[in-house]
Design an enzyme around this catalytic site. Structure first.
Site, PDB file in Angstrom:
ATOM      1  N   CYS A 107      31.015  -2.594 -14.440  1.00  0.00           N
ATOM      2  CA  CYS A 107      29.507  -2.484 -13.911  1.00  0.00           C
ATOM      3  C   CYS A 107      29.522  -1.373 -12.493  1.00  0.00           C
ATOM      4  O   CYS A 107      30.059  -1.584 -11.760  1.00  0.00           O
ATOM      5  CB  CYS A 107      28.868  -3.728 -13.377  1.00  0.00           C
ATOM      6  SG  CYS A 107      27.343  -3.668 -13.092  1.00  0.00           S
ATOM      7  N   HIS A 149      24.758  -6.504 -21.472  1.00  0.00           N
ATOM      8  CA  HIS A 149      25.045  -6.429 -20.166  1.00  0.00           C
ATOM      9  C   HIS A 149      23.947  -5.956 -19.358  1.00  0.00           C
ATOM     10  O   HIS A 149      23.499  -6.355 -18.160  1.00  0.00           O
ATOM     11  CB  HIS A 149      26.280  -5.397 -19.947  1.00  0.00           C
ATOM     12  CG  HIS A 149      26.695  -4.877 -18.518  1.00  0.00           C
ATOM     13  ND1 HIS A 149      27.943  -5.180 -18.038  1.00  0.00           N
ATOM     14  CD2 HIS A 149      25.927  -4.432 -17.654  1.00  0.00           C
ATOM     15  CE1 HIS A 149      27.836  -4.916 -16.826  1.00  0.00           C
ATOM     16  NE2 HIS A 149      26.838  -4.220 -16.575  1.00  0.00           N
ATOM     17  N   GLU A 150      23.059  -4.709 -20.218  1.00  0.00           N
ATOM     18  CA  GLU A 150      21.854  -4.233 -19.444  1.00  0.00           C
ATOM     19  C   GLU A 150      20.783  -5.386 -19.334  1.00  0.00           C
ATOM     20  O   GLU A 150      20.091  -5.473 -18.338  1.00  0.00           O
ATOM     21  CB  GLU A 150      21.489  -2.907 -20.099  1.00  0.00           C
ATOM     22  CG  GLU A 150      22.643  -1.870 -19.919  1.00  0.00           C
ATOM     23  CD  GLU A 150      23.181  -1.641 -18.466  1.00  0.00           C
ATOM     24  OE1 GLU A 150      22.712  -1.981 -17.487  1.00  0.00           O
ATOM     25  OE2 GLU A 150      24.358  -1.394 -18.516  1.00  0.00           O
ATOM     26  N   HIS A 153      20.878  -7.660 -16.812  1.00  0.00           N
ATOM     27  CA  HIS A 153      20.678  -7.314 -15.280  1.00  0.00           C
ATOM     28  C   HIS A 153      19.275  -7.514 -14.902  1.00  0.00           C
ATOM     29  O   HIS A 153      18.862  -7.809 -13.891  1.00  0.00           O
ATOM     30  CB  HIS A 153      20.855  -5.820 -15.034  1.00  0.00           C
ATOM     31  CG  HIS A 153      22.383  -5.553 -14.864  1.00  0.00           C
ATOM     32  ND1 HIS A 153      22.874  -5.959 -13.760  1.00  0.00           N
ATOM     33  CD2 HIS A 153      23.019  -4.405 -15.117  1.00  0.00           C
ATOM     34  CE1 HIS A 153      24.122  -5.435 -13.573  1.00  0.00           C
ATOM     35  NE2 HIS A 153      24.159  -4.604 -14.438  1.00  0.00           N
TER      36      HIS A 153
HETATM   37 ZN    ZN Z   1      25.824  -3.705 -14.537  1.00  0.00          ZN
END
Ligand code: ZN
Length: 197
Positions: A107, A149-150, A153
């Site tokens: 990340c 993953h995004e 966030h």
């Molecule tokens: Zn990340």
């Protein structure tokens, strides 16, 4: 749609936030205005992602609490895909269609550290583009991982949260070792080489 390079040419490189900052841990606000201000943010995000050598970047990573991310990422056939997703919703395979892929993940907001993390090898991400037009992205390989993953966030979740205690400890040890190479305002200031320390 402009290419990532065309977007980046209109953008300014911004500082990337770290996991320890509150903006990374709070849920984001939905995107409701699809005008010039959003387009400038998208350009800045593409510029920042390119300089940091990332495959995806979420708005909280440039200190903005809005639900959007950009990506420029290969899929399992090594086709480079790119796009912008506002207000994303990810759908993952269930039952016999669900296959986990345990590849190393990293990340930009916890730079220099990588650990394997099992995630479904396919993901569908639906939302809107920078003009509010509905988009639907089917991702395989690294792109499937990136979409998950995004989107995480934007809910204040980082991939370290999904690791076992042991993997998280290893991740944090790596981060502690590497962190001196990343100036506080990285990637506005460049990453250092070990010889610079
Ligand atoms: Zn990340």
């Amino acid at each position: 749609m402009p290419t990532p390079r065309e977007w980046a040419a209109k953008g300014t490189v911004l500082r990337i936030t770290r996991w320890t900052e509150p903006v990374m841990r709070n849920p984001t606000r939905p995107v409701t205005e699809f005008g010039g201000e959003l387009h400038q943010l998208v350009a800045d995000m593409f510029a920042t992602m390119a300089v940091a050598d990332g495959v995806g970047l979420a708005a909280p990573q440039v200190d903005v609490d809005l639900a959007l991310f950009v990506f420029h990422c290969p899929d399992k056939d090594d086709r480079l895909r790119f796009g912008i997703v506002c207000n994303p919703v990810v759908t993952l395979p269930e039952g016999k269609n669900r296959r986990l892929d345990s590849t190393e993940e990293g990340c930009l907001s916890w730079p220099g550290a990588y650990q394997p993390l099992a995630r479904p090898d396919f993901a569908i991400c639906e939302g809107q583009d920078e003009n509010g037009t509905p988009v639907r992205i089917e991702g395989t390989g690294l792109l499937a991982r990136c979409l998950q993953h995004e989107t995480d966030h934007l809910a204040g979740t980082v991939f370290g949260d999904r690791l076992s205690k042991r993997s998280r400890r290893l991740l944090n040890e790596q981060h502690d070792t590497m962190t001196a190479l990343y100036p506080q305002d990285w990637p506005i200031s460049r990453k250092l080489a070990p010889a610079d320390l």
